[in-house]
Design an enzyme around this catalytic site. Sequence first.
Site, mmCIF file in Angstrom:
data_model
loop_
_atom_site.group_PDB
_atom_site.id
_atom_site.type_symbol
_atom_site.label_atom_id
_atom_site.label_comp_id
_atom_site.label_asym_id
_atom_site.label_seq_id
_atom_site.Cartn_x
_atom_site.Cartn_y
_atom_site.Cartn_z
ATOM 1 C CD GLU A 283 -27.631 55.914 26.085
ATOM 2 O OE1 GLU A 283 -26.693 56.292 25.373
ATOM 3 O OE2 GLU A 283 -27.480 55.530 27.255
ATOM 4 C CG HIS A 304 -26.931 87.543 22.142
ATOM 5 N ND1 HIS A 304 -27.360 88.811 21.864
ATOM 6 C CD2 HIS A 304 -27.072 87.380 23.492
ATOM 7 C CE1 HIS A 304 -27.720 89.412 22.995
ATOM 8 N NE2 HIS A 304 -27.556 88.563 23.991
ATOM 9 C CE LYS A 416 -21.394 50.786 24.712
ATOM 10 N NZ LYS A 416 -21.794 50.422 26.081
HETATM 11 O O1 PA5 Z 1 -27.067 54.921 30.159
HETATM 12 C C1 PA5 Z 1 -26.363 53.997 29.793
HETATM 13 O O2 PA5 Z 1 -26.575 52.820 30.134
HETATM 14 C C2 PA5 Z 1 -25.160 54.240 28.897
HETATM 15 O O3 PA5 Z 1 -25.114 55.528 28.413
HETATM 16 C C3 PA5 Z 1 -23.877 53.971 29.682
HETATM 17 O O4 PA5 Z 1 -23.841 54.774 30.817
HETATM 18 C C4 PA5 Z 1 -22.607 54.204 28.850
HETATM 19 O O5 PA5 Z 1 -22.662 53.514 27.630
HETATM 20 C C5 PA5 Z 1 -21.383 53.734 29.648
HETATM 21 O O6 PA5 Z 1 -21.552 52.392 29.988
HETATM 22 P P1 PA5 Z 1 -20.748 51.717 31.160
HETATM 23 O O7 PA5 Z 1 -21.154 52.340 32.437
HETATM 24 O O8 PA5 Z 1 -21.120 50.278 31.067
HETATM 25 O O9 PA5 Z 1 -19.303 51.947 30.886
#
Ligand code: PA5
Length: 448
Positions: A283, A304, A416
């Site tokens: 990410e 394996h 989203k």
């Molecule tokens: O790293 C990030 O910012 C994202 O992966 C969030 O952790 C994830 O989308 C969850 O978001 P939130 O903490 O706003 O619920």
Amino acid sequence: MLKIDYTNVMAEAIGEKDGILRQEILSLRDFVSSAHKKIQKERNRKFYFCQLPYQDINPVKEYANHIRENFDYFVLIGIGGSSLGAKMLFEALTQKDYNLKEHPKFFLLENVDPENFDYVIQQIDIKRTCFNVITKSGSTVETIANFSIILSMLKKELGESFKKNLVFTTDPKKGFLRKFGEENGIKTFDIPPQVSGRFSVLSPVGMLPASVVGIDVDGILEGARQMDKITSVEEHIESNPAYLLATIHYLANIRRNKSISAMMPYVERLSSFVDWYRQLWAESLGKDGLGQTPVKSLGTIDQHSQIQLYLEGVRDKIITFIATENFPVDFSIPDNLPKEISYLSGQTLSQILKKELLGTKAAFVKNRIPNLTITMDRVSPYNMGMLIYLYQLATAFSGYLYRVNPFDQPAVEEGKSFMYALMGREGYQDKLEEFNEFNKEEYRLVIS
Ligand code: PA5
């Protein structure tokens, strides 16, 4: 103690076609040195995660004690960066039978899979459960959906005193959860606004759940501080473990076409560490057509399964093995074995695991597949703190190498938005039209 052995990514070991030349690493010295200065300047802004090891953790520990004393179950409601860190710490630093022997028993509601939701609900007594709702934005669909159902269950069981069964971890000012918490007087911990989800495990996001299940959070933060001390002083690329790790992966990717970074612990406790790493690496760096795909493997299981492909398939991988020198328990193989299997006599399971790793590494070198090994003396809170901080800094620093912002996730936000449009959320009407453009089912095969 952590040891990084990167011999097998170097050209001396596996040849120049797949391996990196020391000169290539050293050629980035000036670049690294200037990035280092920028990072140090940004510690109170973009790189705020570097300050987390120095937070006052006492309020978190005190509230964790309150939860331990008053509840039999603890359920974390969150997803992504708001759950993977706590899950990783739970798996790495508690006993496998924690939920059978200890309390409060620990469960997670991450996904919106109704069967999993049902399973968790069946395991707990809702009146005796503390729910820790964790969301930085305060509005992530999965988290808010799970929370809303739990809330109505709590209200039904407990009436107005539902509040004492909730604790929130969210942005100090923004978002639905913050507002709801303030309106209802619910205990709430802050996620520093500068820290994005995947860099937040050392904040109350990871530290509260870890402390609730009895993990030594002081030890974790001490390890992270030690890694920070080393990496913030040492700007020479070969002495700074975070810059070195990042540079090796970057060069392997950009100059040797290693577009996949597989991580393979030979310690089952670290299986969820790889899930945490995958999110962090993917990410943060998967942007602008760049980035390396992180892949999960587990030694020896995947010897394996995946190893055939790693050794003889597409030559697009760099592998990180993770090992521990000591296990808290061990078992010996008896002496009186039949002749065909007598080579196993007297060996312990941990010795076999180590030899399997050595054998696998030798096969990688023979096939000229770049690989490095991170070894810790034991899986301890201190070492986990070092490892977590090491990977967070390596990832954030990689943002400079790839010239991408490691702290945002625009493509995730895009998905989203489409989903909000589908659910009829206010302000997302325009997205519905765009969604319809991309949602065609023209080629279909239905089998029954
Ligand atoms: O790293 C990030 O910012 C994202 O992966 C969030 O952790 C994830 O989308 C969850 O978001 P939130 O903490 O706003 O619920």
